[in-house]
Scaffold this motif. Structure first.
Motif, PDB file in Angstrom:
ATOM      1  N   TYR A 304       0.869  -1.172   0.000  1.00 43.57           N
ATOM      2  CA  TYR A 304       0.000   0.000   0.000  1.00 43.57           C
ATOM      3  C   TYR A 304       0.908   1.224   0.000  1.00 43.57           C
ATOM      4  CZ  TYR A 304      -3.617  -3.211   1.700  1.00 43.57           C
ATOM      5  OH  TYR A 304      -4.496  -4.256   1.839  1.00 43.57           O
ATOM      6  N   LEU A 318       3.417 -13.972   4.722  1.00 43.80           N
ATOM      7  CA  LEU A 318       2.445 -12.922   4.438  1.00 43.80           C
ATOM      8  C   LEU A 318       3.017 -11.600   4.949  1.00 43.80           C
ATOM      9  CD1 LEU A 318      -0.462 -12.231   3.444  1.00 43.80           C
ATOM     10  CD2 LEU A 318      -1.110 -12.300   5.841  1.00 43.80           C
ATOM     11  N   VAL A 320       2.237  -7.260   4.905  1.00 42.35           N
ATOM     12  CA  VAL A 320       1.517  -6.046   4.544  1.00 42.35           C
ATOM     13  C   VAL A 320       2.503  -4.900   4.760  1.00 42.35           C
ATOM     14  CG1 VAL A 320      -0.347  -4.482   5.156  1.00 42.35           C
ATOM     15  CG2 VAL A 320      -0.744  -6.959   5.166  1.00 42.35           C
ATOM     16  N   GLN A 322       3.295  -0.784   4.026  1.00 43.53           N
ATOM     17  CA  GLN A 322       2.654   0.472   3.658  1.00 43.53           C
ATOM     18  C   GLN A 322       3.617   1.634   3.816  1.00 43.53           C
ATOM     19  OE1 GLN A 322       1.709   2.965   6.100  1.00 43.53           O
ATOM     20  NE2 GLN A 322       0.063   4.099   5.132  1.00 43.53           N
ATOM     21  N   ARG A 340      17.108   2.043   3.320  1.00 46.29           N
ATOM     22  CA  ARG A 340      16.866   2.915   2.181  1.00 46.29           C
ATOM     23  C   ARG A 340      17.672   2.419   0.991  1.00 46.29           C
ATOM     24  NH1 ARG A 340      18.125   7.296   5.570  1.00 46.29           N
ATOM     25  NH2 ARG A 340      16.297   8.067   6.671  1.00 46.29           N
TER      26      ARG A 340
ATOM     27  N   TRP B  19      -3.203  -6.484  14.946  1.00 47.02           N
ATOM     28  CA  TRP B  19      -2.757  -7.459  13.967  1.00 47.02           C
ATOM     29  C   TRP B  19      -1.402  -7.034  13.418  1.00 47.02           C
ATOM     30  CZ3 TRP B  19      -1.426  -7.504   8.795  1.00 47.02           C
ATOM     31  CH2 TRP B  19      -1.461  -8.736   8.152  1.00 47.02           C
ATOM     32  N   GLY B 323      16.894   3.791   8.659  1.00 50.86           N
ATOM     33  CA  GLY B 323      16.242   4.885   7.940  1.00 50.86           C
ATOM     34  C   GLY B 323      14.732   4.929   8.032  1.00 50.86           C
ATOM     35  N   LEU B 324      14.158   4.559   9.178  1.00 49.99           N
ATOM     36  CA  LEU B 324      12.707   4.681   9.333  1.00 49.99           C
ATOM     37  C   LEU B 324      12.412   5.688  10.437  1.00 49.99           C
ATOM     38  CD1 LEU B 324      11.361   0.988   9.212  1.00 49.99           C
ATOM     39  CD2 LEU B 324      11.453   2.654   7.352  1.00 49.99           C
ATOM     40  N   TYR B 327       7.552   4.646  12.263  1.00 50.69           N
ATOM     41  CA  TYR B 327       6.991   3.463  11.613  1.00 50.69           C
ATOM     42  C   TYR B 327       6.656   2.389  12.645  1.00 50.69           C
ATOM     43  CZ  TYR B 327       7.573   4.755   6.735  1.00 50.69           C
ATOM     44  OH  TYR B 327       7.429   5.352   5.516  1.00 50.69           O
ATOM     45  N   VAL B 329       6.925  -1.707  12.782  1.00 47.64           N
ATOM     46  CA  VAL B 329       7.432  -2.920  12.127  1.00 47.64           C
ATOM     47  C   VAL B 329       7.153  -4.086  13.072  1.00 47.64           C
ATOM     48  CG1 VAL B 329       9.445  -4.136  11.206  1.00 47.64           C
ATOM     49  CG2 VAL B 329       9.290  -1.644  10.982  1.00 47.64           C
ATOM     50  N   LEU B 336       4.355 -10.347   8.527  1.00 48.39           N
ATOM     51  CA  LEU B 336       5.116  -9.103   8.700  1.00 48.39           C
ATOM     52  C   LEU B 336       4.226  -7.914   8.359  1.00 48.39           C
ATOM     53  CD1 LEU B 336       7.935  -7.647   9.015  1.00 48.39           C
ATOM     54  CD2 LEU B 336       8.212  -7.964   6.552  1.00 48.39           C
ATOM     55  N   LEU B 337       4.239  -6.919   9.247  1.00 47.32           N
ATOM     56  CA  LEU B 337       3.533  -5.664   8.975  1.00 47.32           C
ATOM     57  C   LEU B 337       4.530  -4.519   9.086  1.00 47.32           C
ATOM     58  CD1 LEU B 337       0.897  -3.895   8.676  1.00 47.32           C
ATOM     59  CD2 LEU B 337       0.893  -3.807  11.178  1.00 47.32           C
ATOM     60  N   ILE B 338       4.578  -3.708   8.043  1.00 49.53           N
ATOM     61  CA  ILE B 338       5.346  -2.462   8.102  1.00 49.53           C
ATOM     62  C   ILE B 338       4.380  -1.358   7.714  1.00 49.53           C
ATOM     63  CG2 ILE B 338       7.306  -1.155   7.194  1.00 49.53           C
ATOM     64  CD1 ILE B 338       8.567  -3.818   6.338  1.00 49.53           C
ATOM     65  N   CYS B 339       4.171  -0.372   8.593  1.00 45.30           N
ATOM     66  CA  CYS B 339       3.349   0.767   8.174  1.00 45.30           C
ATOM     67  C   CYS B 339       3.703   2.004   8.976  1.00 45.30           C
ATOM     68  CB  CYS B 339       1.863   0.456   8.231  1.00 45.30           C
ATOM     69  SG  CYS B 339       1.106   0.574   9.836  1.00 45.30           S
ATOM     70  N   ARG B 340       3.315   3.139   8.452  1.00 48.08           N
ATOM     71  CA  ARG B 340       3.562   4.402   9.142  1.00 48.08           C
ATOM     72  C   ARG B 340       2.749   4.440  10.425  1.00 48.08           C
ATOM     73  NH1 ARG B 340       2.319   7.032   4.247  1.00 48.08           N
ATOM     74  NH2 ARG B 340       4.150   7.310   2.938  1.00 48.08           N
ATOM     75  N   ASP B 343      -0.461   6.191  10.292  1.00 51.17           N
ATOM     76  CA  ASP B 343      -1.499   5.589   9.452  1.00 51.17           C
ATOM     77  C   ASP B 343      -2.047   4.305  10.053  1.00 51.17           C
ATOM     78  OD1 ASP B 343      -1.413   7.543   7.527  1.00 51.17           O
ATOM     79  OD2 ASP B 343       0.078   6.515   6.292  1.00 51.17           O
ATOM     80  N   LYS B 346      -5.273   2.509   9.410  1.00 46.76           N
ATOM     81  CA  LYS B 346      -5.471   1.733   8.183  1.00 46.76           C
ATOM     82  C   LYS B 346      -5.290   0.225   8.392  1.00 46.76           C
ATOM     83  CE  LYS B 346      -4.289   5.444   4.987  1.00 46.76           C
ATOM     84  NZ  LYS B 346      -3.234   6.027   4.141  1.00 46.76           N
ATOM     85  N   GLN B 349      -8.214  -1.799   7.632  1.00 46.53           N
ATOM     86  CA  GLN B 349      -8.445  -2.046   6.203  1.00 46.53           C
ATOM     87  C   GLN B 349      -7.502  -3.141   5.682  1.00 46.53           C
ATOM     88  OE1 GLN B 349      -7.303   1.237   3.598  1.00 46.53           O
ATOM     89  NE2 GLN B 349      -7.055  -0.300   1.981  1.00 46.53           N
ATOM     90  N   PHE B 350      -6.249  -3.084   6.106  1.00 40.22           N
ATOM     91  CA  PHE B 350      -5.296  -4.105   5.668  1.00 40.22           C
ATOM     92  C   PHE B 350      -5.809  -5.493   6.060  1.00 40.22           C
ATOM     93  CE2 PHE B 350      -1.751  -0.809   6.717  1.00 40.22           C
ATOM     94  CZ  PHE B 350      -2.105  -0.067   5.608  1.00 40.22           C
TER      95      PHE B 350
END
Lengths: 363, 363
Positions: A304, A318, A320, A322, A340, B19, B323-324, B327, B329, B336-340, B343, B346, B349-350
């Motif tokens: 995403y 699996l 996800v 974003q 990066r 999750w 470099g995050l 976030y 993680v 695995l979930l990586i997101c801001r 955010d 969201k 929704q994922f």
């Protein structure tokens, strides 16, 4: 196909730039890094099967990786596999293969190739190699393959071609003026614009006689180590003598030891879609991306708002992900790397820190 | 410790906001999400052991999670564990527990508590609960615990306290004027500045008589379903009748079904360091961070230039992350979930997309 064509595939590298996908136990050449279903070594081997008799293809690798080679190339004959007892760079590696070839055909014409590079246009590659092999026939010329630069690139060594036609009908063969190390950006720009400079591909072509003569002249100590044990090469007693030779040999590259010093060095200027796949970034350049310019492998990856990134995860994982732009996300063998893309030169430092803080088993 | 004190711990939630750490098979209350070595359910249970007799603590959960409760609280007596055959929100859950308690002590005073919240100051919490239990003794008052807001917060429901002293000597007990849903930012700001609004903690205190009376008045259909089967509650035949009751009951919350309608509702205004731990962000707020404001768990995590982030990985997983900034993680159970961090709303929704595209087994 000419029976005097031989190929030496050098498969002894242990680069850390593809960590954690590449590991000491499984360096890059043994990985299916392109996602084609074949490892780079397998692709390299198959490439040369179309060029010289299969039994004339020799693979030189570290003793630690012999089983990996046999696993990936199960039809390989024992005499095609040369195991190095320790890493001493490319000069001893090529000398070892030379002496094996000498037993079989003193008139051999040889192409030396890295095992872990990318060739996009196989047929053009083949034609260049065949042309090169005939160029060195009957003489002692040392031929390198120079790749016409397609961009300003600081990651490669360069070959400067001198003016002067070598083969009347073929302007692609030219004498070499200098070899240069990786340049900085400004110099790389000059190189690119001059039209005189070619990327050093690490592919070499010569006659056995030509290269043995060059060793005798420029690397006499290496030449001597092998020549005094010549009678054992290819016999049951070879192994212990090879250990002794390697123990006594310096760590020296063919570029530094021979190519930069020799006078009869030529470059065949070629263009066949080449990359040394030295970094994640170079892999990214050459593979097809999704519509957000992501290079993704892993069946279960959901992205995403991710752009310009490389995501390589185990098939069953699996994920996800974003909100990443220009990142590398790699998992291999229970090691996760996120960094990066523009900072990938730091991977070397990370690997070194991991070695110190966590131990050799993660490298 | 008073023998007429009872506690109902509601442990039937299946939130997806944590999750992939929380899963259908292991919702948040069953996780050691704070990294204390204890799950939220275990911490909640222990909190009430200091408040009422241990055998008076009832846990209501889904039938699917009964084994998980027994595993995490191995000394629990059979009669302390109530299994719901299906999810019908909090009103049937509390009614079920009420009827179990009625068999044991019709004069019981009850505190109802979520199983997955964070309480920072346990002693102040205990004192508030004890004060509340005595407040409801001998009457039919319905008491909620309102948390004095410490910031403008859009993630909680609010309770508006009316003016008017309820207990002469204790200004913290006040009549409730309204319950409100989660406000937008501007409204939350008004709430915060007014001093009249308290966070709705989901903690309730009442006498058994008071709550039964309220059900009879505001949720007569739920009350009727239980009262007509009252003789089976606590017997061997209970299970099949509970299935029937639940099948026939509406899906209704105690807030909507009772609290928002009843007139004798009071709020005990308290401050004991509370969070519903509804999001990764709320967890981040309350736990101690490293010097770069990262919340890290996982023994083998190496961070470079990472700030304000939450990294939660399996203990044995080596990770190099560079470099995050801000976030999340998370890896759990090979997901695995990586997101801001900003955010994280969201994630819902994922999770929904994962359910549709990959299947229920990942949820």
């Amino acid at each position: 196909m000419n029976n005097d064509y031989y190929c030496i595939i050098m498969a002894g590298g242990v680069g850390s730039r593809f960590w954690p996908m590449s590991r000491n136990s499984r360096p890059k050449q043994f990985l299916d890094i392109l996602g084609t279903g074949k490892t780079l070594l397998q692709m390299t081997y198959e490439r040369f099967v179309g060029i010289c008799p299969e039994e004339n293809i020799l693979i030189v690798t570290s003793r630690d990786h012999g089983d990996l080679v046999r696993e990936q190339l199960p039809d390989l004959l024992d005499e095609q596999l040369l195991l190095e007892p320790m890493r001493k760079n490319t000069a001893p590696c090529i000398a070892y293969a030379n002496y094996r070839i000498k037993k079989r055909d003193p008139e051999a014409l040889i192409v030396v190739a890295p095992s872990d590079h990318l060739i996009l246009r196989e047929e053009e590659f083949k034609q260049a190699i065949l042309k090169g092999l005939e160029f060195v026939r009957g003489g002692e010329a040392l031929l390198t393959l120079g790749i016409k630069p397609s961009r300003i690139e600081t990651g490669y060594g360069y070959i400067q071609a001198a003016n002067g036609q070598v083969v009347a009908s073929d302007p692609d063969f030219r004498p070499v003026k200098t070899f240069t190390e990786k340049p900085d950006y400004d110099l790389a720009k000059v190189f690119f614009e001059s039209g005189e400079f070619y990327w050093n591909s690490g592919l070499f072509i010569w006659s056995l006689k030509g290269i043995l003569h060059a060793y005798a002249k420029y690397l006499p100590e290496v030449e001597h180590l092998f020549s005094e044990k010549e009678r054992f090469i290819g016999t049951r007693e070879e192994e212990k003598h090879i250990i002794e030779i390697y123990r006594n040999s310096g760590n020296i590259s063919i570029d530094y030891g021979v190519m930069e010093k020799a006078e009869n060095v030529y470059v065949l200027c070629a263009e066949f879609g080449w990359s040394d796949l030295g970094t994640w970034g170079s892999l990214y350049e050459y593979l097809s991306k999704d519509r957000n310019n992501n290079l993704v492998s892993g069946d279960q990856v959901m992205l995403y708002d991710v752009k310009g990134s490389i995501v390589k995860l185990p098939k069953d994982k699996l994920a996800v992900i974003q909100g990443l732009e220009n990142y590398i996300v790699i998992e291999s063998d229970n090691i996760l790397l996120i960094c990066r893309k523009d900072d990938e030169q730091k991977i070397k430092q990370f690997v070194n820190d991991v070695r110190i803080e966590k131990g050799e088993q993660y490298i």
